[in-house]
Design an enzyme around this catalytic site. Sequence first.
Site, mmCIF file in Angstrom:
data_model
loop_
_atom_site.group_PDB
_atom_site.id
_atom_site.type_symbol
_atom_site.label_atom_id
_atom_site.label_comp_id
_atom_site.label_asym_id
_atom_site.label_seq_id
_atom_site.Cartn_x
_atom_site.Cartn_y
_atom_site.Cartn_z
ATOM 1 N N SER A 151 78.353 -20.825 -5.791
ATOM 2 C CA SER A 151 78.820 -22.138 -6.968
ATOM 3 C C SER A 151 78.855 -22.797 -5.739
ATOM 4 O O SER A 151 79.902 -22.299 -5.424
ATOM 5 C CB SER A 151 78.696 -21.910 -8.324
ATOM 6 O OG SER A 151 78.598 -23.189 -8.645
ATOM 7 N N TYR A 164 83.546 -18.333 -15.033
ATOM 8 C CA TYR A 164 82.274 -18.739 -13.624
ATOM 9 C C TYR A 164 83.359 -18.979 -12.633
ATOM 10 O O TYR A 164 82.111 -18.246 -11.775
ATOM 11 C CB TYR A 164 81.578 -20.068 -14.905
ATOM 12 C CG TYR A 164 80.369 -20.349 -14.191
ATOM 13 C CD1 TYR A 164 79.335 -20.101 -14.510
ATOM 14 C CD2 TYR A 164 80.723 -21.861 -13.519
ATOM 15 C CE1 TYR A 164 77.765 -20.263 -13.010
ATOM 16 C CE2 TYR A 164 79.582 -21.286 -12.135
ATOM 17 C CZ TYR A 164 78.397 -20.849 -12.541
ATOM 18 O OH TYR A 164 77.100 -21.307 -11.775
#
Length: 266
Positions: A151, A164
């Site tokens: 990401s 995350y």
Amino acid sequence: MQRLKGQKALITGASSGIGRGIAIAMAKEGAQVGINYYKNLEGAEETLKQVEANGGEGIILQANVGDPEEVEGMFKKFLDAFGTIDIMVTNAGIQKDAPFLEMDFKDWQQVLNINLSGQFLCAQFAAKEFIKRGVVKDRSKAAGKIICMSSVHDIIPWAGHINYATSKGGVMMMMKTMAQELAHHKIRVNAISPGAIKTPINEEVWQNEEKRKELLELIPYQRIGKPKDIGNTAVWLASDESDYVNGTTIYVDGCMTLYPGFIGNG
Ligand SMILES: NC(=O)c1ccc[n+]([C@@H]2O[C@H](COP(=O)([O-])OP(=O)(O)OC[C@H]3O[C@@H](n4cnc5c(N)ncnc54)[C@H](O)[C@@H]3O)[C@@H](O)[C@H]2O)c1
């Protein structure tokens, strides 16, 4: 000519979003695909339907990627069906958001387990299979390809999402270390770091016009990404066209990582 003709690809978390986009893109290029899902059988069936509608072939495989025994069972079924594996896409991931001071330890562990350990387990099983096949004589072909889903938050900190962002930072270093250790086996390991892609993981943004506008402001290229954008990148990374690309991350983010407010964060 189909760029992945005859190759066997296993894609985790392929019952929706980016994983589905990758399965369809790879199937269009001639790969046979393993569609992993955890809880969303209906979603996996929809992916298979779209794979077949595009002339492809696939099988559905249930497993929690964070559980070593289930991962082993998934590989066994994949290998029973296809005989071998050429491409591993470790895509499955979740979010369980909370500010650092309020984050429940269980949520911290669960996100790390699925987003990081899950990718580790699947990549390790795949790499062992690639190595079993032995030496590749053609120097312009890899013995196997691993594509990790990271990401933009592997380099951009994300307040309110510490588990995350930490998992994706870990994915980046795991990918690079795997690439170093596996290069002499002619295995390529790379990562894709998507920016904002419209999928169920960020559903609350798409439901809220204000939030959607705020997000768009952070994307210099001024459009939200689609699963197909990531699917096309994954096809290239899995194909021989990218044979000299190893141990790197491709940011597919409409220039989001260069948004002036983020510069210096990474
Ligand atoms: N959508 C984005 O903007 C974006 C941005 C950057 C990175 N990503 C990454 O892309 C990947 C796919 O996310 P997405 O956006 O398609 O969201 P998504 O929610 O549609 O996909 C996640 C998939 O992972 C599966 N999954 C969840 N837990 C699992 C488990 N334990 N075992 C197996 N599968 C499991 C889900 O069922 C789902 O199919 C994730 O790793 C996510 O972190 C997404």
